[in-house]
Design an enzyme around this catalytic site. Structure first.
Site, PDB file in Angstrom:
ATOM      1  N   ASP A   1      -9.435  37.264  -7.311  1.00  0.00           N
ATOM      2  CA  ASP A   1      -8.160  36.945  -6.662  1.00  0.00           C
ATOM      3  C   ASP A   1      -7.063  36.769  -7.716  1.00  0.00           C
ATOM      4  O   ASP A   1      -6.610  35.664  -8.005  1.00  0.00           O
ATOM      5  CB  ASP A   1      -8.336  35.664  -5.829  1.00  0.00           C
ATOM      6  CG  ASP A   1      -7.176  35.446  -4.872  1.00  0.00           C
ATOM      7  OD1 ASP A   1      -6.322  36.344  -4.769  1.00  0.00           O
ATOM      8  OD2 ASP A   1      -7.140  34.372  -4.237  1.00  0.00           O
TER       9      ASP A   1
ATOM     10  N   SER B   1      -0.775  28.971  -3.221  1.00  0.00           N
ATOM     11  CA  SER B   1      -1.537  30.117  -3.716  1.00  0.00           C
ATOM     12  C   SER B   1      -0.786  30.907  -4.766  1.00  0.00           C
ATOM     13  O   SER B   1       0.426  31.107  -4.654  1.00  0.00           O
ATOM     14  CB  SER B   1      -1.864  31.055  -2.562  1.00  0.00           C
ATOM     15  OG  SER B   1      -3.000  30.596  -1.923  1.00  0.00           O
ATOM     16  N   GLY B   2      -1.535  31.369  -5.761  1.00  0.00           N
ATOM     17  CA  GLY B   2      -0.942  32.170  -6.823  1.00  0.00           C
ATOM     18  C   GLY B   2      -0.320  31.330  -7.914  1.00  0.00           C
ATOM     19  O   GLY B   2      -0.033  31.815  -8.995  1.00  0.00           O
TER      20      GLY B   2
ATOM     21  N   HIS C   1      -4.445  37.757  -3.209  1.00  0.00           N
ATOM     22  CA  HIS C   1      -4.334  37.625  -1.747  1.00  0.00           C
ATOM     23  C   HIS C   1      -2.890  37.429  -1.271  1.00  0.00           C
ATOM     24  O   HIS C   1      -2.611  37.557  -0.079  1.00  0.00           O
ATOM     25  CB  HIS C   1      -5.283  36.530  -1.214  1.00  0.00           C
ATOM     26  CG  HIS C   1      -4.807  35.132  -1.361  1.00  0.00           C
ATOM     27  ND1 HIS C   1      -5.291  34.257  -2.312  1.00  0.00           N
ATOM     28  CD2 HIS C   1      -3.902  34.433  -0.647  1.00  0.00           C
ATOM     29  CE1 HIS C   1      -4.681  33.096  -2.170  1.00  0.00           C
ATOM     30  NE2 HIS C   1      -3.831  33.159  -1.166  1.00  0.00           N
TER      31      HIS C   1
HETATM   32  N1  ARG Z   1      -4.958  30.172   0.247  1.00  0.00           N
HETATM   33  C1  ARG Z   1      -3.916  29.202   0.169  1.00  0.00           C
HETATM   34  C2  ARG Z   1      -2.556  29.862   0.073  1.00  0.00           C
HETATM   35  O1  ARG Z   1      -2.446  31.022   0.384  1.00  0.00           O
HETATM   36  C3  ARG Z   1      -4.126  28.200  -0.922  1.00  0.00           C
HETATM   37  C4  ARG Z   1      -5.345  27.438  -0.709  1.00  0.00           C
HETATM   38  C5  ARG Z   1      -5.578  26.354  -1.654  1.00  0.00           C
HETATM   39  N2  ARG Z   1      -6.267  25.348  -0.931  1.00  0.00           N
HETATM   40  C6  ARG Z   1      -6.755  24.246  -1.437  1.00  0.00           C
HETATM   41  N3  ARG Z   1      -7.293  23.396  -0.659  1.00  0.00           N
HETATM   42  N4  ARG Z   1      -6.719  24.018  -2.732  1.00  0.00           N
HETATM   43  O2  ARG Z   1      -1.582  29.229  -0.197  1.00  0.00           O
END
Ligand code: ARG
Length: 416
Positions: free
Chosen positions: A270, A366-367, A225
């Site tokens: 993902d 993320s990632g 993503h």
């Molecule tokens: N989707 C988020 C990003 O792009 C990360 C989400 C992780 N969230 C969590 N509560 N662990 O950075």
């Protein structure tokens, strides 16, 4: 004939003679002091590399693989034995650490490559080396832990600090500095330089955008993503080290491969891999994490760590320094319960955090890596920060891409 002037020489004033004697003594004193200091007081660090053969093990190619169960079991056994032997010895005060680096299976056993670190004064260097050799020799002679070995196969070589660190940095999931202090994140704390050397920052136009993990000197693993909006390779750069703002090492990327089944509106599959334009040179602060075998099981309750430069809380500030947060693997069934994610967590995902909340990854993480230290304290990438309902909310722990489910996919794209 020449006039005799010798009498004038003796007329050197007494204070001058005293001064000269004092000067000579002072120089002598400092020299002796420095010698004593370097030979007998100053502790220097010495590194050794060694090999010996364990003879009664049938051939198994899995011993060649750093991440196999066989390698972990045999290495752990030998490491425990070495620690015990050195700690019970007369040189326990000089012992710092020892570990197995690599195993070489053959038809008549396994050759074990070891790495040792000691502290000693320069003057005792030869003694130290003789002591280490005899301790290891006796350990092997005593057929420790029901393993038969050939003590005469033991070879020990002193190596330089540069080569000792190179050896560690070329293996995945290890740290070269062994400080005892080692041991968008919400509820985390700042990381030390070299603590999470595989952590990378994926940047869009120079701004931190996502986390990623180094799995070789050319490949990174991240979340699919992260490439939802920006798909232009020239927009992306990668940096390493704990500070994001003026990055410590900056690299261009050559390619990224997003999982073919990933769809922007869903959370499944993902995962993506990123190819660097130039290979990175491994250092104490930049090197790769280990990938688990597809069959490796990380049971609920296991201690893991998530790291990143994500927000410190929902809609919160972004840190300059890499943050780490200790979390625990949560049972998927509990994570899928009605008050939690209600069946949204697939078996290719894993939950980590706390059902009571507070400590979690957050936007911008993320990632990035969720890592687990195995019994030998070698770090494995078990999860990739993927999604979650806000950050640190009660009953809403972080959800991660389960790396073991994609082990074959990673191998198919990167050859790793
Ligand atoms: N989707 C988020 C990003 O792009 C990360 C989400 C992780 N969230 C969590 N509560 N662990 O950075």
């Amino acid at each position: 004939s020449r006039p005799v002037i010798a009498s004038q020489r003796t007329s050197l004033p007494l204070w001058m003679v005293a001064l000269m004697v004092f000067g000579v003594l002072a120089v002598l004193g400092v020299t002796i002091g420095l010698l004593v200091h370097f030979l007998a007081v100053e502790n220097n660090t010495y590194y050794y590399e060694g090999n010996f053969k364990v003879t009664d093990i049938p051939y198994n190619s899995n011993y060649e693989k750093e991440t196999s169960e066989e390698t972990t079991a045999l290495s752990k056994m030998i490491e425990t034995q070495m620690i015990d032997a050195f700690q019970a010895s007369s040189i326990h005060n000089q012992y710092v650490t020892s570990q197995v680096i690599k195993l070489f299976p053959s038809s008549d056993g396994v050759t074990v490559n070891i790495w040792l670190m000691f502290k000693s004064t320069l003057g005792k260097k030869a003694d130290l080396r003789r002591n280490i050799e005899s301790i290891l020799y006796n350990m092997l002679k005593n057929n420790y832990a029901s393993l038969t070995s050939d003590p005469s196969s033991l070879k020990l070589t002193e190596i330089s600090k540069v080569n000792a660190e190179k050896t560690i940095n070329n293996r995945c999931g290890r740290r070269a500095k062994l400080s005892s202090a080692y041991d968008r994140i919400k509820g985390g704390s700042a990381a030390q330089e070299g603590e999470w050397p595989w952590q990378a920052s994926l940047k869009v136009k120079g701004q931190h955008y996502c986390g990623a993990s180094l799995i070789s000197n050319r490949w990174l693993v991240t979340a699919a993503h992260c490439f939802k909006v920006y798909k232009n390779i020239s927009d992306w750069t990668v940096s390493f080290g704990t500070v994001v703002k003026p990055p410590y090492m900056k690299n261009k990327i050559k390619d990224f491969i997003v999982h073919e089944n990933y769809t922007p509106l869903a959370h499944h599959d993902d995962i993506a891999v990123v190819l660097l334009a130039e290979p990175v040179r491994f250092t104490n602060n930049v090197h790769s994490v280990c990938l688990p075998e597809a069959t490796q099981n990380i049971p609920p309750g296991s201690d893991v760590v998530v790291t990143g430069w994500g927000a410190l809380m929902k809609d919160g500030k972004f840190p300059e320094l890499l943050q780490k947060a200790p979390v625990k693997i949560i049972d998927t069934e509990i994570c899928n319960s009605a008050e939690s994610y209600y069946g949204l967590v697939l078996d290719t995902m894993l939950c980590a955090g706390y059902m009571e909340g507070h400590i979690d990854a957050c936007q911008g993480d993320s990632g990035g890596p969720l890592v687990h230290p195995n019994s030998r304290k070698i770090w494995f990438l078990v999860g990739i920060v993927s999604w979650g309902d806000d950050c640190g909310r009660k009953n809403k722990p972080g959800v991660y891409t389960r790396v073991t489910s994609y082990r074959a996919w990673i191998a198919s794209k990167t050859g790793i």
